[in-house]
Design a protein around this motif. Sequence first.
Motif, short mmCIF file in Angstrom:
data_model
loop_
_atom_site.label_atom_id
_atom_site.label_comp_id
_atom_site.label_asym_id
_atom_site.label_seq_id
_atom_site.Cartn_x
_atom_site.Cartn_y
_atom_site.Cartn_z
N VAL A 278 -3.80 6.64 -3.62
CA VAL A 278 -3.09 6.11 -2.46
C VAL A 278 -1.59 6.33 -2.55
N PRO A 279 -0.95 6.01 -3.69
CA PRO A 279 0.50 6.29 -3.76
C PRO A 279 0.84 7.76 -3.54
N ILE A 280 0.04 8.66 -4.11
CA ILE A 280 0.35 10.09 -3.93
C ILE A 280 0.19 10.49 -2.46
N THR A 281 -0.90 10.01 -1.83
CA THR A 281 -1.11 10.34 -0.42
C THR A 281 0.01 9.80 0.44
N ILE A 282 0.40 8.55 0.17
CA ILE A 282 1.50 7.96 0.94
C ILE A 282 2.78 8.74 0.71
N GLY A 283 3.01 9.11 -0.55
CA GLY A 283 4.21 9.91 -0.86
C GLY A 283 4.21 11.20 -0.07
N ILE A 284 3.06 11.87 -0.02
CA ILE A 284 2.98 13.14 0.71
C ILE A 284 3.25 12.92 2.20
N LEU A 285 2.62 11.88 2.77
CA LEU A 285 2.80 11.62 4.21
C LEU A 285 4.27 11.35 4.54
N TYR B 19 14.32 1.37 -3.59
CA TYR B 19 13.32 2.15 -4.32
C TYR B 19 11.92 2.01 -3.75
N GLY B 20 11.71 1.00 -2.90
CA GLY B 20 10.37 0.79 -2.39
C GLY B 20 9.44 0.34 -3.49
N ASN B 21 8.18 0.54 -3.27
CA ASN B 21 7.22 -0.04 -4.19
C ASN B 21 5.96 0.82 -4.25
N LEU B 22 6.19 2.12 -4.36
CA LEU B 22 5.10 3.07 -4.26
C LEU B 22 3.99 2.80 -5.28
N GLU B 23 4.39 2.49 -6.53
CA GLU B 23 3.40 2.35 -7.60
C GLU B 23 2.48 1.15 -7.39
N SER B 24 2.95 0.18 -6.61
CA SER B 24 2.15 -1.03 -6.44
C SER B 24 1.09 -0.87 -5.37
N LEU B 25 1.10 0.24 -4.66
CA LEU B 25 0.16 0.42 -3.56
C LEU B 25 -1.19 0.94 -4.08
N ILE B 26 -1.77 0.16 -4.95
CA ILE B 26 -3.03 0.60 -5.55
C ILE B 26 -4.20 0.19 -4.67
N TRP B 27 -5.34 0.79 -4.93
CA TRP B 27 -6.53 0.59 -4.10
C TRP B 27 -7.61 0.00 -4.99
N LEU B 28 -7.60 -1.33 -5.10
CA LEU B 28 -8.55 -2.00 -6.00
C LEU B 28 -9.98 -1.76 -5.58
N ALA B 29 -10.20 -1.66 -4.26
CA ALA B 29 -11.56 -1.46 -3.76
C ALA B 29 -12.08 -0.06 -4.10
N PRO C 156 -4.52 -0.03 1.34
CA PRO C 156 -3.24 -0.63 1.70
C PRO C 156 -2.85 -0.20 3.12
N PRO C 157 -2.39 -1.16 3.95
CA PRO C 157 -2.13 -0.85 5.37
C PRO C 157 -1.07 0.22 5.56
N GLN C 158 -0.22 0.43 4.55
CA GLN C 158 0.81 1.46 4.69
C GLN C 158 0.21 2.84 4.91
N LEU C 159 -0.97 3.06 4.31
CA LEU C 159 -1.55 4.40 4.38
C LEU C 159 -1.92 4.79 5.81
N PRO C 160 -2.74 3.99 6.51
CA PRO C 160 -3.03 4.37 7.90
C PRO C 160 -1.79 4.41 8.77
N ARG C 161 -0.86 3.50 8.51
CA ARG C 161 0.35 3.44 9.32
C ARG C 161 1.13 4.75 9.18
N LEU C 162 1.29 5.20 7.92
CA LEU C 162 2.06 6.43 7.70
C LEU C 162 1.30 7.66 8.18
N ALA C 163 -0.03 7.60 8.09
CA ALA C 163 -0.81 8.72 8.63
C ALA C 163 -0.58 8.83 10.13
N LEU C 164 -0.53 7.68 10.78
CA LEU C 164 -0.30 7.65 12.23
C LEU C 164 1.09 8.20 12.56
N VAL C 165 2.08 7.77 11.77
CA VAL C 165 3.45 8.23 12.01
C VAL C 165 3.54 9.75 11.81
N THR C 166 2.91 10.25 10.76
CA THR C 166 2.95 11.69 10.51
C THR C 166 2.31 12.44 11.68
#
Lengths: 274, 330
Positions: free
Chosen positions: B11-18, B127-137, B155-165
């Motif tokens: 998730v952090p890597i995907t969010i970083g890429i988006l 700095y944000g909090n990229l490392e904490s956006l883990i996916w326990l599920a 983490p809700p940031q992922l769909p949100r950023l996908a939408l923004v991209t």
Amino acid sequence: MSAPTLIADHGRTLGQSHPDSPLAISGLTVSYGEKPVLFSIDFVVPKGAMVAIVGPNGAGKSTLIKAALGIVPRVAGEVTVFGAPYEKARHRIAYVPQRASVDWDFPATVRDVVLMGLYREIGFLRFAGRRHREKALACLERVGMAAFADRQIGQLSGGQQQRVFLARALAQEADLYVMDEPFAGVDAATERAIIAVLKELNGAGKTIVCVHHDLATVPDYFDHVLLVNVRKIADGPVAATFTSHNLQATYGGRLAAAHVEEVAVGREAAGEGR
Amino acid sequence: MGTDFVVLSLVPITIGILVCVSCALLGNFLVLRRQSLIGDAVSHVVLPGIVGAFIFTGTVAAGAMLLGAGIAAVLAVLLIEVVRRVGRVEPGAAMGVVFTTLFAAGVLLLEQSDTSSVHLDVEHALYGNLESLIWLAGGAGWPALLDPGALAALPPQLPRLALVTLAVVVFLLVFWKELVIGTFDATFAESVGARPGPVGFALIVMVAVAAVAAFDAVGSIIVIAMFICPPAAARLMTDRLVPQLGWSVAFAVVSAIAGYVLAGYGPLWLGAAYSVSAAGMIATVAGLILALACLAGPRRFGTRTAARRRRPSPGRASHHQSSISNSLQV
């Protein structure tokens, strides 16, 4: 509510009194901050004319055409294009800005720039197709730049850049061509190429309006002239208007008298020489 | 590595890429318009917007935060324009004054307000909090990607950023001609009715949207870097606009992945027992790519230099300022 109505009526009157004029300007006033750049300019471009707008640096020549085309806001004044408000007749005008007004380092090829002239033809939400690219190439052909179609625009000389701008204007297939200093800083071959294309357009019934800085070529290139220095000094056919008296009035002593005598028409009836 | 990777890093890597891709795409136009600083300004201005929204609503709900930040960004852009016109200063100066002042106001607001109970602080803003956006599920590993229940716990940031991209891509496609014409030649754009003013303003709004959405996940440092570094490096690789956008996306993706991996494992490889900020490392990698492009990019000398070698080009006025002011006229 009454003020806009009044303006609209005024525009209609101007359009009605000059329905055939490609560009009719009345009471045009422009100011940057508190300093007036143009004051109450009246000017009617005759259909099929080849017009030079002449005046010293800072006289407001570029501003005049930008304000007429709605690029620069005007404080007052009315403009009609072929008897209609500018917004409705926009597609009948091709405007060529000063070459130095853009960044030629922009990542685009010569053809990309000419395709910009087809903006309206291509249409919203559509991209240039093969037909548009061929048309762009044909326009480049007319200015002798077809061989440079895939060249990056930053690699061109000043004269070549100006010809690309002219090709972009040709792509617009307009009835009125408004050009800002098309001969500034170009080589002699380009100047000949540009004037040949302009005369060809003019011969086909198109109207040409150029901001022009080289007084010596005015009688050769143009048949109509507007002399301007913040206010309009004079306008009319070159033979009657481009006189030493009017030039002195326009340049206010900034021009050597000998030079004025050299370029002006009048006494010697230079009009016949053309 | 499978399961750990899916839980901790996917998730952090995907969010970083988006984030990197959306900012880099828009950044191409900012760099060409010499408006790069706008990205900087907008991402700083996000802070007072977010704090203001918190004070106003008392929550850190995403909707309120994004709205507050968006309003602040648009206000800042208008304020920059006011300072530029009233003060008759160059756009860079106007931006500098507005965004530093608003950012400072945001820090003051943050310290004065009762935000200790919520996760809102200056470090987080930067700095944000990229490392904490883990996916326990995602404990099931890769198969979790097919499990609707686990996907719902992303983490809700992922769909949100996908939408923004996606929104950024759609924006660029829809207004492509207008953006290109308006960026190259604003006066001509005006004359053909391509509306360079509104389109330029829409570009800034999209920049604000991208910056605001990214802010929560990755902080402002990475956003500022991504608006500038990948597009600037891409410009040194090609002389065509579409390939330039392609290069910028590639550089953004490389920065995101390499930055994340280097931040997590780099220090360990060097024998240190800690990792460093992923956001900081991603921005650093982007900067290194730009440095490499400056040293070795095929177009690093610029087209003008190439033309000058062939023949001297006369009278090139410095119109950089005017192109900035043209595009800033909102």
